[in-house]
Design a protein around this motif. Structure first.
Motif, PDB file in Angstrom:
ATOM      1  N   GLY A   1       0.809  -1.216   0.000  1.00 35.98           N
ATOM      2  CA  GLY A   1       0.000   0.000   0.000  1.00 35.98           C
ATOM      3  C   GLY A   1       0.841   1.264   0.000  1.00 35.98           C
ATOM      4  N   ILE A   2       2.120   1.123   0.319  1.00 33.28           N
ATOM      5  CA  ILE A   2       3.049   2.250   0.316  1.00 33.28           C
ATOM      6  C   ILE A   2       3.722   2.265  -1.054  1.00 33.28           C
ATOM      7  CG2 ILE A   2       5.117   3.229   1.369  1.00 33.28           C
ATOM      8  CD1 ILE A   2       4.289   1.739   3.977  1.00 33.28           C
ATOM      9  N   ARG A   3       3.552   3.337  -1.797  1.00 31.58           N
ATOM     10  CA  ARG A   3       3.955   3.329  -3.209  1.00 31.58           C
ATOM     11  C   ARG A   3       5.270   4.016  -3.545  1.00 31.58           C
ATOM     12  NH1 ARG A   3       1.282  -0.805  -5.015  1.00 31.58           N
ATOM     13  NH2 ARG A   3       1.276  -0.018  -7.113  1.00 31.58           N
ATOM     14  N   THR A   4       5.811   4.834  -2.654  1.00 32.00           N
ATOM     15  CA  THR A   4       7.075   5.515  -2.959  1.00 32.00           C
ATOM     16  C   THR A   4       7.709   6.031  -1.674  1.00 32.00           C
ATOM     17  OG1 THR A   4       8.106   7.132  -4.445  1.00 32.00           O
ATOM     18  CG2 THR A   4       6.075   7.813  -3.361  1.00 32.00           C
ATOM     19  N   SER A   5       8.908   6.539  -1.787  1.00 30.17           N
ATOM     20  CA  SER A   5       9.642   7.091  -0.644  1.00 30.17           C
ATOM     21  C   SER A   5       9.412   8.596  -0.543  1.00 30.17           C
ATOM     22  CB  SER A   5      11.144   6.837  -0.824  1.00 30.17           C
ATOM     23  OG  SER A   5      11.435   5.463  -0.834  1.00 30.17           O
ATOM     24  N   ILE A   6       9.862   9.156   0.572  1.00 28.72           N
ATOM     25  CA  ILE A   6       9.886  10.607   0.765  1.00 28.72           C
ATOM     26  C   ILE A   6      11.335  10.975   1.072  1.00 28.72           C
ATOM     27  CG2 ILE A   6       9.157  12.543   2.214  1.00 28.72           C
ATOM     28  CD1 ILE A   6       6.517  11.086   2.694  1.00 28.72           C
TER      29      ILE A   6
ATOM     30  N   LYS B   1       5.440  17.683   1.516  1.00 26.91           N
ATOM     31  CA  LYS B   1       4.268  18.389   1.003  1.00 26.91           C
ATOM     32  C   LYS B   1       3.086  17.430   0.938  1.00 26.91           C
ATOM     33  CE  LYS B   1       7.173  21.425  -1.718  1.00 26.91           C
ATOM     34  NZ  LYS B   1       7.564  21.860  -3.043  1.00 26.91           N
ATOM     35  N   VAL B   2       1.894  17.978   0.862  1.00 26.99           N
ATOM     36  CA  VAL B   2       0.687  17.159   0.766  1.00 26.99           C
ATOM     37  C   VAL B   2       0.784  16.206  -0.425  1.00 26.99           C
ATOM     38  CG1 VAL B   2      -1.808  17.206   0.380  1.00 26.99           C
ATOM     39  CG2 VAL B   2      -0.770  18.829   1.962  1.00 26.99           C
ATOM     40  N   LYS B   3       1.313  16.676  -1.539  1.00 26.97           N
ATOM     41  CA  LYS B   3       1.429  15.820  -2.720  1.00 26.97           C
ATOM     42  C   LYS B   3       2.340  14.620  -2.450  1.00 26.97           C
ATOM     43  CE  LYS B   3       5.257  18.004  -5.144  1.00 26.97           C
ATOM     44  NZ  LYS B   3       5.755  18.432  -6.426  1.00 26.97           N
ATOM     45  N   ASP B   4       3.333  14.767  -1.563  1.00 27.48           N
ATOM     46  CA  ASP B   4       4.203  13.643  -1.199  1.00 27.48           C
ATOM     47  C   ASP B   4       3.410  12.557  -0.476  1.00 27.48           C
ATOM     48  OD1 ASP B   4       6.536  14.942  -2.202  1.00 27.48           O
ATOM     49  OD2 ASP B   4       6.710  16.055  -0.300  1.00 27.48           O
TER      50      ASP B   4
ATOM     51  N   SER C   1       1.332  10.726  -2.901  1.00 29.08           N
ATOM     52  CA  SER C   1       2.160   9.825  -3.715  1.00 29.08           C
ATOM     53  C   SER C   1       2.492   8.547  -2.956  1.00 29.08           C
ATOM     54  CB  SER C   1       3.460  10.519  -4.130  1.00 29.08           C
ATOM     55  OG  SER C   1       3.194  11.574  -5.007  1.00 29.08           O
ATOM     56  N   VAL C   2       2.741   8.669  -1.667  1.00 29.56           N
ATOM     57  CA  VAL C   2       3.054   7.503  -0.832  1.00 29.56           C
ATOM     58  C   VAL C   2       1.818   6.644  -0.641  1.00 29.56           C
ATOM     59  CG1 VAL C   2       3.693   6.787   1.509  1.00 29.56           C
ATOM     60  CG2 VAL C   2       4.976   8.596   0.371  1.00 29.56           C
ATOM     61  N   LEU C   3       0.688   7.259  -0.353  1.00 29.74           N
ATOM     62  CA  LEU C   3      -0.566   6.544  -0.061  1.00 29.74           C
ATOM     63  C   LEU C   3      -1.655   7.018  -1.026  1.00 29.74           C
ATOM     64  CD1 LEU C   3      -0.396   6.925   3.821  1.00 29.74           C
ATOM     65  CD2 LEU C   3       0.042   4.837   2.519  1.00 29.74           C
ATOM     66  N   PRO C   4      -1.632   6.547  -2.267  1.00 33.58           N
ATOM     67  CA  PRO C   4      -2.553   7.068  -3.275  1.00 33.58           C
ATOM     68  C   PRO C   4      -3.959   6.459  -3.238  1.00 33.58           C
ATOM     69  CG  PRO C   4      -1.128   5.436  -4.266  1.00 33.58           C
ATOM     70  CD  PRO C   4      -0.653   5.625  -2.845  1.00 33.58           C
ATOM     71  N   PHE C   5      -4.175   5.483  -2.391  1.00 34.81           N
ATOM     72  CA  PHE C   5      -5.464   4.787  -2.385  1.00 34.81           C
ATOM     73  C   PHE C   5      -6.402   5.405  -1.351  1.00 34.81           C
ATOM     74  CE2 PHE C   5      -2.064   1.723  -3.392  1.00 34.81           C
ATOM     75  CZ  PHE C   5      -2.368   1.532  -4.727  1.00 34.81           C
TER      76      PHE C   5
END
Length: 118
Positions: free
Chosen positions: A43-48, A54-57, A60-64
């Motif tokens: 469920g975790i899609r990318t790193s920070i 930012k909110v967009k980060d 991106s991490v939790l897009p669902f």
């Protein structure tokens, strides 16, 4: 939204616990009031990256559009969920569990695999 002093790892979540997985499940556990929080790593899609978050980060991490759901489980059921989560680790499927647990050293609740209090 916030800042991180270290990179938050969202890449290795399918094979190991990561600092990002720990952060997310700590937030889930605290928000739900639960003693344990489990999130499938897939469920975790990318790193920070280190620095400003930012909110967009976060999106991106939790897009669902997932919800935090609290349910009562006994020790055996938690153990089974964790075992299922690591059962295909070599395939790096999305089920690897990212976990947060809260417990008290002054008033421990010991639960056997059968779910009975000791």
């Amino acid at each position: 939204m916030g800042e991180t002093e270290v990179d938050l790892d969202g890449e290795d979540v399918r094979k190991t616990e990561t600092n990002l997985g720990d952060l997310i499940t700590d937030i889930m556990r605290q928000a739900s009031g639960a003693d344990v929080a489990i999130l499938n790593g897939g469920g975790i899609r990318t790193s920070i990256k280190k620095g400003e978050i930012k909110v967009k980060d976060v999106y991106s991490v939790l897009p669902f559009d997932n919800y935090i759901v609290a349910i009562k489980l006994i020790g055996r059921e938690i153990k089974e969920a964790l075992e299922h989560g690591v059962s295909a680790i070599e395939k790096e499927e999305g089920r690897f569990p990212q976990v947060s647990v809260s417990y008290s050293l002054t008033h421990p609740l010991l639960i056997s695999a059968r779910g009975s209090k000791r």
